[in-house]
Design a protein around this motif. Structure first.
Motif, PDB file in Angstrom:
ATOM      1  N   ILE A  87      47.121   8.037   3.241  1.00  8.72           N
ATOM      2  CA  ILE A  87      46.266   7.654   2.126  1.00  8.72           C
ATOM      3  C   ILE A  87      45.001   8.491   2.174  1.00  8.72           C
ATOM      4  O   ILE A  87      44.371   8.623   3.217  1.00  8.72           O
ATOM      5  CB  ILE A  87      45.891   6.168   2.205  1.00  8.72           C
ATOM      6  N   GLN A  88      44.664   9.084   1.076  1.00  2.00           N
ATOM      7  CA  GLN A  88      43.432   9.855   0.992  1.00  2.00           C
ATOM      8  C   GLN A  88      42.512   9.236  -0.051  1.00  2.00           C
ATOM      9  O   GLN A  88      42.921   8.947  -1.167  1.00  2.00           O
ATOM     10  CB  GLN A  88      43.708  11.320   0.606  1.00  2.00           C
ATOM     11  N   ILE A  89      41.274   9.004   0.357  1.00  2.00           N
ATOM     12  CA  ILE A  89      40.247   8.511  -0.561  1.00  2.00           C
ATOM     13  C   ILE A  89      39.209   9.610  -0.680  1.00  2.00           C
ATOM     14  O   ILE A  89      38.628  10.042   0.303  1.00  2.00           O
ATOM     15  CB  ILE A  89      39.583   7.233  -0.029  1.00  2.00           C
ATOM     16  N   SER A  90      38.980  10.070  -1.863  1.00  4.10           N
ATOM     17  CA  SER A  90      37.989  11.106  -2.083  1.00  4.10           C
ATOM     18  C   SER A  90      37.289  10.850  -3.390  1.00  4.10           C
ATOM     19  O   SER A  90      37.899  10.858  -4.448  1.00  4.10           O
ATOM     20  CB  SER A  90      38.659  12.484  -2.118  1.00  4.10           C
ATOM     21  N   ALA A  91      35.986  10.581  -3.299  1.00  4.39           N
ATOM     22  CA  ALA A  91      35.242  10.276  -4.516  1.00  4.39           C
ATOM     23  C   ALA A  91      33.758  10.475  -4.267  1.00  4.39           C
ATOM     24  O   ALA A  91      33.277  10.336  -3.161  1.00  4.39           O
ATOM     25  CB  ALA A  91      35.505   8.854  -4.954  1.00  4.39           C
ATOM     26  N   ASN A  92      33.049  10.802  -5.322  1.00  2.41           N
ATOM     27  CA  ASN A  92      31.619  11.025  -5.209  1.00  2.41           C
ATOM     28  C   ASN A  92      30.827   9.730  -5.246  1.00  2.41           C
ATOM     29  O   ASN A  92      29.758   9.627  -4.671  1.00  2.41           O
ATOM     30  CB  ASN A  92      31.133  11.928  -6.352  1.00  2.41           C
ATOM     31  N   ASP A 101      30.829   0.071  -1.710  1.00  4.51           N
ATOM     32  CA  ASP A 101      30.349   0.787  -0.532  1.00  4.51           C
ATOM     33  C   ASP A 101      30.001  -0.137   0.633  1.00  4.51           C
ATOM     34  O   ASP A 101      29.597   0.336   1.687  1.00  4.51           O
ATOM     35  CB  ASP A 101      29.101   1.601  -0.885  1.00  4.51           C
ATOM     36  N   ASP A 102      30.107  -1.432   0.440  1.00  2.00           N
ATOM     37  CA  ASP A 102      29.671  -2.390   1.452  1.00  2.00           C
ATOM     38  C   ASP A 102      30.864  -2.795   2.321  1.00  2.00           C
ATOM     39  O   ASP A 102      31.747  -3.540   1.894  1.00  2.00           O
ATOM     40  CB  ASP A 102      29.075  -3.618   0.745  1.00  2.00           C
ATOM     41  N   LEU A 103      30.884  -2.297   3.546  1.00  2.82           N
ATOM     42  CA  LEU A 103      31.992  -2.588   4.451  1.00  2.82           C
ATOM     43  C   LEU A 103      32.150  -4.080   4.719  1.00  2.82           C
ATOM     44  O   LEU A 103      33.268  -4.577   4.875  1.00  2.82           O
ATOM     45  CB  LEU A 103      31.783  -1.856   5.783  1.00  2.82           C
ATOM     46  N   MET A 104      31.020  -4.796   4.795  1.00  4.56           N
ATOM     47  CA  MET A 104      31.110  -6.215   5.094  1.00  4.56           C
ATOM     48  C   MET A 104      31.818  -6.965   3.958  1.00  4.56           C
ATOM     49  O   MET A 104      32.596  -7.889   4.201  1.00  4.56           O
ATOM     50  CB  MET A 104      29.727  -6.807   5.325  1.00  4.56           C
ATOM     51  N   LYS A 105      31.581  -6.557   2.724  1.00  7.91           N
ATOM     52  CA  LYS A 105      32.280  -7.210   1.614  1.00  7.91           C
ATOM     53  C   LYS A 105      33.777  -6.881   1.649  1.00  7.91           C
ATOM     54  O   LYS A 105      34.614  -7.725   1.334  1.00  7.91           O
ATOM     55  CB  LYS A 105      31.656  -6.801   0.281  1.00  7.91           C
ATOM     56  N   ILE A 106      34.106  -5.646   2.017  1.00  6.00           N
ATOM     57  CA  ILE A 106      35.518  -5.288   2.167  1.00  6.00           C
ATOM     58  C   ILE A 106      36.169  -6.162   3.233  1.00  6.00           C
ATOM     59  O   ILE A 106      37.273  -6.689   3.048  1.00  6.00           O
ATOM     60  CB  ILE A 106      35.652  -3.792   2.510  1.00  6.00           C
ATOM     61  N   VAL A 114      31.313  -1.135  11.548  1.00  7.70           N
ATOM     62  CA  VAL A 114      31.186   0.327  11.668  1.00  7.70           C
ATOM     63  C   VAL A 114      32.309   0.887  12.522  1.00  7.70           C
ATOM     64  O   VAL A 114      32.939   1.893  12.174  1.00  7.70           O
ATOM     65  CB  VAL A 114      29.811   0.689  12.253  1.00  7.70           C
ATOM     66  N   ARG A 115      32.589   0.239  13.662  1.00  8.44           N
ATOM     67  CA  ARG A 115      33.665   0.706  14.540  1.00  8.44           C
ATOM     68  C   ARG A 115      35.020   0.654  13.833  1.00  8.44           C
ATOM     69  O   ARG A 115      35.886   1.493  14.044  1.00  8.44           O
ATOM     70  CB  ARG A 115      33.744  -0.153  15.808  1.00  8.44           C
ATOM     71  N   MET A 116      35.195  -0.349  12.992  1.00  7.57           N
ATOM     72  CA  MET A 116      36.490  -0.585  12.358  1.00  7.57           C
ATOM     73  C   MET A 116      36.600   0.043  10.974  1.00  7.57           C
ATOM     74  O   MET A 116      37.568  -0.224  10.255  1.00  7.57           O
ATOM     75  CB  MET A 116      36.731  -2.092  12.244  1.00  7.57           C
ATOM     76  N   MET A 117      35.650   0.893  10.592  1.00  8.88           N
ATOM     77  CA  MET A 117      35.635   1.415   9.236  1.00  8.88           C
ATOM     78  C   MET A 117      36.967   2.041   8.810  1.00  8.88           C
ATOM     79  O   MET A 117      37.480   1.704   7.723  1.00  8.88           O
ATOM     80  CB  MET A 117      34.503   2.431   9.048  1.00  8.88           C
ATOM     81  N   PRO A 118      37.587   2.932   9.582  1.00 10.52           N
ATOM     82  CA  PRO A 118      38.869   3.506   9.135  1.00 10.52           C
ATOM     83  C   PRO A 118      39.939   2.437   8.892  1.00 10.52           C
ATOM     84  O   PRO A 118      40.652   2.471   7.886  1.00 10.52           O
ATOM     85  CB  PRO A 118      39.268   4.437  10.286  1.00 10.52           C
ATOM     86  N   GLU A 119      40.011   1.473   9.803  1.00  7.47           N
ATOM     87  CA  GLU A 119      41.005   0.407   9.655  1.00  7.47           C
ATOM     88  C   GLU A 119      40.734  -0.442   8.416  1.00  7.47           C
ATOM     89  O   GLU A 119      41.654  -0.758   7.643  1.00  7.47           O
ATOM     90  CB  GLU A 119      41.000  -0.496  10.887  1.00  7.47           C
ATOM     91  N   LEU A 120      39.476  -0.811   8.198  1.00  9.54           N
ATOM     92  CA  LEU A 120      39.136  -1.680   7.072  1.00  9.54           C
ATOM     93  C   LEU A 120      39.412  -1.003   5.737  1.00  9.54           C
ATOM     94  O   LEU A 120      39.990  -1.605   4.821  1.00  9.54           O
ATOM     95  CB  LEU A 120      37.666  -2.095   7.159  1.00  9.54           C
ATOM     96  N   ILE A 121      39.019   0.269   5.622  1.00  6.52           N
ATOM     97  CA  ILE A 121      39.234   0.976   4.361  1.00  6.52           C
ATOM     98  C   ILE A 121      40.725   1.185   4.115  1.00  6.52           C
ATOM     99  O   ILE A 121      41.213   1.054   2.992  1.00  6.52           O
ATOM    100  CB  ILE A 121      38.486   2.320   4.360  1.00  6.52           C
ATOM    101  N   THR A 122      41.460   1.487   5.183  1.00  3.04           N
ATOM    102  CA  THR A 122      42.900   1.685   5.044  1.00  3.04           C
ATOM    103  C   THR A 122      43.596   0.399   4.600  1.00  3.04           C
ATOM    104  O   THR A 122      44.393   0.398   3.650  1.00  3.04           O
ATOM    105  CB  THR A 122      43.507   2.164   6.376  1.00  3.04           C
ATOM    106  N   ARG A 123      43.281  -0.695   5.268  1.00  2.00           N
ATOM    107  CA  ARG A 123      43.898  -1.972   4.913  1.00  2.00           C
ATOM    108  C   ARG A 123      43.539  -2.376   3.484  1.00  2.00           C
ATOM    109  O   ARG A 123      44.379  -2.888   2.743  1.00  2.00           O
ATOM    110  CB  ARG A 123      43.445  -3.065   5.888  1.00  2.00           C
ATOM    111  N   PHE A 124      42.286  -2.148   3.113  1.00  2.75           N
ATOM    112  CA  PHE A 124      41.830  -2.506   1.773  1.00  2.75           C
ATOM    113  C   PHE A 124      42.581  -1.694   0.720  1.00  2.75           C
ATOM    114  O   PHE A 124      43.057  -2.228  -0.291  1.00  2.75           O
ATOM    115  CB  PHE A 124      40.328  -2.242   1.678  1.00  2.75           C
ATOM    116  N   THR A 125      42.715  -0.406   0.972  1.00  2.00           N
ATOM    117  CA  THR A 125      43.411   0.462   0.022  1.00  2.00           C
ATOM    118  C   THR A 125      44.883   0.070  -0.108  1.00  2.00           C
ATOM    119  O   THR A 125      45.429   0.013  -1.216  1.00  2.00           O
ATOM    120  CB  THR A 125      43.293   1.933   0.458  1.00  2.00           C
TER     121      THR A 125
END
Length: 375
Positions: free
Chosen positions: A21-26, A290-295, A346-357
């Motif tokens: 999965i690739q996320i790329s956005a401005n 952009d808020d990891l905690m909300k994710i 912060v430590r789990m950012m890759p995992e959280l974004i991946t799971r969310f996506t």
């Protein structure tokens, strides 16, 4: 608040073996368009004023409060939400007691109905005291286009609105073919509000219409020293992700946008998304992407976040928690717990974004009716 920030162009690639999965956005808005996260409901809290003064009310509602949305502002926000969020299917009116707005509420319900949106009203049922009055209220609500009525009752509420008013309000609504839900706060050791309601002679008849449902919810204290009261299966509900974050947007009486309509939203500053200007609802909503905690809240919920990120002596603070909003308050307002959770996010950012996506993509496929996966 822990935000995603990887420079001007946020980009990440996560390799999951069979899937990449690739996320790329401005901007958060562009990421939102890619992932397809969209709200499905708009909650309008037009006033916190109420003709009751329940102990431990989540919004400290009482007859003395005066701040409210104007009738024009309510209509403008409904129109803006419909234009900016085609995904919205339902408008929920709550408070306070929204029926105190009289004609302004009926105009808002009518507009939402004309726009093809479902409508739900949450009320304390004060208008059920007399049969003629309750029938007039229900008739006006149906004429406006109301589809669902939620009546709140229980030990605290019944100090101001007796059981008989709730039953009569429900009967009037059902006579107008309005689907009705009665929510009873869990009883104390001494009270029997739920048992009494279920034994009411009119309830059996109303149940037979297929338009009435009665549930019992956990009760949580806000400012008193009273003990919380568990509803059946509340432990299971506590450990789920928050269904409000990203799926609902809320407009408060001061015309500010909130990330959820939870019971403790006014006690958690991080849930405030900003002031409505009349055309910025989409931007305010998108910024929270952009808020990891909300994710993380969306994925696992506050109870699981605290359990996963804090040491045992802090996890013990969950022992008296009976409601997901109570856990969310603990997560944000306890400095130690908040610090541990933010560091973990912060430590789990890759995992959280991946799971969310993955979750969002799966939801999109399910909505399109995908029933199989091609080998």
């Amino acid at each position: 608040m822990t935000r995603i920030s990887n420079g001007e162009n946020a980009s990440a690639v996560f390799d999951l073996g069979l899937m990449q999965i690739q996320i790329s956005a401005n901007t958060a808005a562009e990421r939102n368009m890619q992932t397809g996260v969209q709200p499905t409901s708009l909650t309008i809290l037009p006033t916190y004023k109420c003709n009751a003064s329940c102990r431990d009310c989540c919004f400290q509602s009482n007859p003395r409060l005066s701040t409210r949305l104007s009738g024009k502002a309510i209509l403008d926000r409904i129109n803006e939400a419909k234009a900016k969020f085609p995904s919205i299917r339902q408008i929920i009116f709550s408070g306070g007691e929204a029926l105190l707005l009289k004609g302004d509420l009926h105009d808002a319900v009518r507009l939402a109905s004309e726009l093809g949106l479902g409508t739900r009203l949450v009320s304390n049922g004060f208008w059920g005291k007399r049969q003629q009055t309750s029938e007039a209220f229900a008739r006006d609500l149906r004429t406006s286009g109301l589809k669902e009525l939620n009546l709140s009752t229980g030990l605290d509420h019944q100090e101001f609105v007796p059981e008989e008013s709730i039953v009569q309000a429900a009967a009037a609504a059902i006579s107008q073919r309005i689907t009705t839900l009665i929510t009873v706060e869990v009883d104390s050791a001494e009270s029997k509000c739920l048992e009494s309601l279920l034994a009411h002679p009119s309830i059996h008849t109303l149940n037979n219409t297929g338009l009435l449902r009665i549930i019992s919810n956990s009760w949580m204290p806000y400012d008193s020293s009273e003990s919380a009261r568990h509803a059946p299966n509340s432990g299971t509900q506590l450990r789920k992700g928050c269904s409000q974050i990203f799926n609902n947007i809320t407009i408060k009486p001061n015309d500010r946008l909130s990330a959820c309509c939870g019971l403790t939203l006014e006690r958690i500053p991080e849930l405030d998304l900003g002031a409505n200007s009349g055309n910025n609802m989409r931007e305010l909503y998108d910024a929270q992407q952009d808020d990891l905690m909300k994710i993380w809240l969306h994925l696992d919920g506050p109870h699981q976040i605290i359990s996963a990120s804090t040491p045992g002596h802090l996890q013990s603070k969950l022992d008296d928690v009976v409601h997901i909003c109570q856990a969310c308050t603990l997560l944000h307002r306890d400095p130690e717990i908040a610090a541990y959770a933010q560091a973990a996010a912060v430590r789990m950012m890759p995992e959280l974004i991946t799971r969310f996506t993955i979750r969002v993509e799966a939801d999109k496929h399910l909505k399109r009716g995908v029933t199989h996966v091609q080998p």
